[in-house]
Design a protein around this motif. Structure first.
Motif, PDB file in Angstrom:
ATOM      1  N   ALA A   1       3.390   9.792  -9.943  1.00 27.17           N
ATOM      2  CA  ALA A   1       2.547   9.940 -11.136  1.00 27.17           C
ATOM      3  C   ALA A   1       1.788  11.266 -11.096  1.00 27.17           C
ATOM      4  CB  ALA A   1       1.578   8.757 -11.236  1.00 27.17           C
ATOM      5  N   ILE A   2       1.314  11.663  -9.917  1.00 25.63           N
ATOM      6  CA  ILE A   2       0.620  12.950  -9.775  1.00 25.63           C
ATOM      7  C   ILE A   2       1.558  14.091 -10.145  1.00 25.63           C
ATOM      8  CG2 ILE A   2      -0.345  14.564  -8.070  1.00 25.63           C
ATOM      9  CD1 ILE A   2      -1.480  12.047  -6.613  1.00 25.63           C
TER      10      ILE A   2
ATOM     11  N   GLU B   1      -8.788   8.362  -2.950  1.00 19.13           N
ATOM     12  CA  GLU B   1      -7.460   8.324  -2.302  1.00 19.13           C
ATOM     13  C   GLU B   1      -6.452   9.134  -3.114  1.00 19.13           C
ATOM     14  OE1 GLU B   1      -7.011   4.088  -0.041  1.00 19.13           O
ATOM     15  OE2 GLU B   1      -7.336   3.977  -2.211  1.00 19.13           O
ATOM     16  N   ILE B   2      -6.521   8.998  -4.418  1.00 21.12           N
ATOM     17  CA  ILE B   2      -5.581   9.720  -5.283  1.00 21.12           C
ATOM     18  C   ILE B   2      -5.835  11.223  -5.224  1.00 21.12           C
ATOM     19  CG2 ILE B   2      -4.813  10.014  -7.676  1.00 21.12           C
ATOM     20  CD1 ILE B   2      -5.592   6.980  -8.023  1.00 21.12           C
ATOM     21  N   ILE B   3      -7.088  11.605  -5.218  1.00 21.23           N
ATOM     22  CA  ILE B   3      -7.424  13.038  -5.122  1.00 21.23           C
ATOM     23  C   ILE B   3      -6.940  13.610  -3.789  1.00 21.23           C
ATOM     24  CG2 ILE B   3      -9.360  14.664  -4.958  1.00 21.23           C
ATOM     25  CD1 ILE B   3     -10.785  12.834  -7.061  1.00 21.23           C
ATOM     26  N   LYS B   4      -7.088  12.857  -2.703  1.00 21.64           N
ATOM     27  CA  LYS B   4      -6.576  13.313  -1.402  1.00 21.64           C
ATOM     28  C   LYS B   4      -5.068  13.482  -1.451  1.00 21.64           C
ATOM     29  CE  LYS B   4     -10.148  11.352   1.558  1.00 21.64           C
ATOM     30  NZ  LYS B   4     -10.481  10.328   2.567  1.00 21.64           N
ATOM     31  N   LEU B   5      -4.371  12.542  -2.079  1.00 21.51           N
ATOM     32  CA  LEU B   5      -2.914  12.666  -2.230  1.00 21.51           C
ATOM     33  C   LEU B   5      -2.574  13.902  -3.036  1.00 21.51           C
ATOM     34  CD1 LEU B   5      -1.827   8.969  -2.976  1.00 21.51           C
ATOM     35  CD2 LEU B   5      -1.301  10.292  -0.927  1.00 21.51           C
ATOM     36  N   LYS B   6      -3.315  14.116  -4.102  1.00 20.34           N
ATOM     37  CA  LYS B   6      -3.082  15.267  -4.985  1.00 20.34           C
ATOM     38  C   LYS B   6      -3.262  16.582  -4.222  1.00 20.34           C
ATOM     39  CE  LYS B   6      -4.192  16.520  -9.709  1.00 20.34           C
ATOM     40  NZ  LYS B   6      -5.019  16.186 -10.870  1.00 20.34           N
TER      41      LYS B   6
ATOM     42  N   LYS C   1       0.845  -1.205   0.000  1.00 20.90           N
ATOM     43  CA  LYS C   1       0.000   0.000   0.000  1.00 20.90           C
ATOM     44  C   LYS C   1       0.882   1.257   0.000  1.00 20.90           C
ATOM     45  CE  LYS C   1      -4.018   2.158   1.195  1.00 20.90           C
ATOM     46  NZ  LYS C   1      -5.288   2.104   0.573  1.00 20.90           N
ATOM     47  N   LEU C   2       1.920   1.265   0.830  1.00 20.03           N
ATOM     48  CA  LEU C   2       2.821   2.422   0.879  1.00 20.03           C
ATOM     49  C   LEU C   2       3.552   2.620  -0.450  1.00 20.03           C
ATOM     50  CD1 LEU C   2       4.316   2.031   4.471  1.00 20.03           C
ATOM     51  CD2 LEU C   2       2.662   3.742   3.689  1.00 20.03           C
ATOM     52  N   LYS C   3       3.954   1.519  -1.077  1.00 23.21           N
ATOM     53  CA  LYS C   3       4.635   1.614  -2.373  1.00 23.21           C
ATOM     54  C   LYS C   3       3.685   2.169  -3.434  1.00 23.21           C
ATOM     55  CE  LYS C   3       8.136   1.132  -5.037  1.00 23.21           C
ATOM     56  NZ  LYS C   3       9.272   2.019  -4.890  1.00 23.21           N
ATOM     57  N   ASN C   4       2.420   1.718  -3.402  1.00 23.88           N
ATOM     58  CA  ASN C   4       1.436   2.238  -4.360  1.00 23.88           C
ATOM     59  C   ASN C   4       1.183   3.727  -4.143  1.00 23.88           C
ATOM     60  OD1 ASN C   4       1.062  -0.116  -5.795  1.00 23.88           O
ATOM     61  ND2 ASN C   4      -0.570  -0.850  -4.465  1.00 23.88           N
ATOM     62  N   ILE C   5       1.190   4.164  -2.903  1.00 23.38           N
ATOM     63  CA  ILE C   5       1.029   5.598  -2.610  1.00 23.38           C
ATOM     64  C   ILE C   5       2.216   6.378  -3.162  1.00 23.38           C
ATOM     65  CG2 ILE C   5       1.021   7.299  -0.727  1.00 23.38           C
ATOM     66  CD1 ILE C   5      -0.743   5.284   0.841  1.00 23.38           C
ATOM     67  N   GLU C   6       3.414   5.818  -2.977  1.00 19.16           N
ATOM     68  CA  GLU C   6       4.621   6.473  -3.493  1.00 19.16           C
ATOM     69  C   GLU C   6       4.565   6.577  -5.023  1.00 19.16           C
ATOM     70  OE1 GLU C   6       9.312   5.323  -3.863  1.00 19.16           O
ATOM     71  OE2 GLU C   6       8.281   4.748  -2.019  1.00 19.16           O
ATOM     72  N   ILE C   7       4.136   5.517  -5.678  1.00 18.37           N
ATOM     73  CA  ILE C   7       4.001   5.538  -7.138  1.00 18.37           C
ATOM     74  C   ILE C   7       2.959   6.577  -7.546  1.00 18.37           C
ATOM     75  CG2 ILE C   7       3.187   4.183  -9.123  1.00 18.37           C
ATOM     76  CD1 ILE C   7       4.430   1.713  -7.671  1.00 18.37           C
ATOM     77  N   ALA C   8       1.836   6.603  -6.830  1.00 16.06           N
ATOM     78  CA  ALA C   8       0.777   7.574  -7.144  1.00 16.06           C
ATOM     79  C   ALA C   8       1.293   9.001  -6.994  1.00 16.06           C
ATOM     80  CB  ALA C   8      -0.429   7.344  -6.230  1.00 16.06           C
ATOM     81  N   GLN C   9       2.067   9.267  -5.950  1.00 14.06           N
ATOM     82  CA  GLN C   9       2.602  10.617  -5.743  1.00 14.06           C
ATOM     83  C   GLN C   9       3.523  11.020  -6.902  1.00 14.06           C
ATOM     84  OE1 GLN C   9       4.227   9.937  -1.822  1.00 14.06           O
ATOM     85  NE2 GLN C   9       2.517  11.012  -0.825  1.00 14.06           N
TER      86      GLN C   9
ATOM     87  N   ASN D   1       1.734  14.681 -13.691  1.00 13.56           N
ATOM     88  CA  ASN D   1       0.436  15.024 -14.288  1.00 13.56           C
ATOM     89  C   ASN D   1      -0.241  13.860 -15.009  1.00 13.56           C
ATOM     90  OD1 ASN D   1       0.416  17.745 -13.389  1.00 13.56           O
ATOM     91  ND2 ASN D   1       1.887  18.231 -15.008  1.00 13.56           N
ATOM     92  N   VAL D   2      -0.071  12.651 -14.495  1.00 14.54           N
ATOM     93  CA  VAL D   2      -0.765  11.481 -15.043  1.00 14.54           C
ATOM     94  C   VAL D   2      -2.217  11.567 -14.575  1.00 14.54           C
ATOM     95  CG1 VAL D   2      -0.861   8.947 -15.013  1.00 14.54           C
ATOM     96  CG2 VAL D   2       1.358  10.102 -15.003  1.00 14.54           C
ATOM     97  N   PRO D   3      -3.163  11.285 -15.463  1.00 17.89           N
ATOM     98  CA  PRO D   3      -4.585  11.367 -15.082  1.00 17.89           C
ATOM     99  C   PRO D   3      -4.934  10.412 -13.924  1.00 17.89           C
ATOM    100  CG  PRO D   3      -4.359  11.189 -17.465  1.00 17.89           C
ATOM    101  CD  PRO D   3      -2.998  10.970 -16.872  1.00 17.89           C
ATOM    102  N   VAL D   4      -5.884  10.856 -13.106  1.00 16.13           N
ATOM    103  CA  VAL D   4      -6.288  10.112 -11.911  1.00 16.13           C
ATOM    104  C   VAL D   4      -6.740   8.694 -12.252  1.00 16.13           C
ATOM    105  CG1 VAL D   4      -7.985  10.041 -10.029  1.00 16.13           C
ATOM    106  CG2 VAL D   4      -6.858  12.192 -10.607  1.00 16.13           C
TER     107      VAL D   4
END
Length: 101
Positions: free
Chosen positions: A73-74, A93-98, A63-71, A77-80
């Protein structure tokens, strides 16, 4: 008096002494069985606890690794919806990270 309550097994008749020894053997056997069962249960519980903890740790790490990847990617500017597909995170979750970056 304490001495009156103490039973000396050497004052027993042969039959009484054999019964006494038999009852001690039964008591010791029962105690050993109980102790063995307890120790085996304790060992099994620890092993299951370690396995469960290991599995939870792996899940949390993924889960932490996926969050790191999402950050990352954000920040690129990769689409949500694409980030959601790649990481398994929800759109929320992605919007909250963004919003927290």
């Amino acid at each position: 008096m304490l001495k009156d309550k103490y039973i000396n097994p050497f004052d027993f008749s042969k039959q009484e002494f054999e019964q006494y020894e038999s009852s001690l053997k039964y008591y010791r056997d029962l105690t050993n069985v109980t102790n063995t069962a307890y120790l085996e249960g304790e060992k099994k519980g620890k092993e299951e606890g370690r396995e469960e903890g290991r599995e939870e740790g792996i899940i949390e790490g993924m889960k932490l690794k996926n969050i790191e990847i999402a950050q990352k990617a954000i920040s690129e500017n990769v689409p949500v919806n694409i980030i959601a597909i790649l990481t398994g995170l929800s759109d929320d979750e992605i919007i909250k990270l963004k919003n927290n970056l």
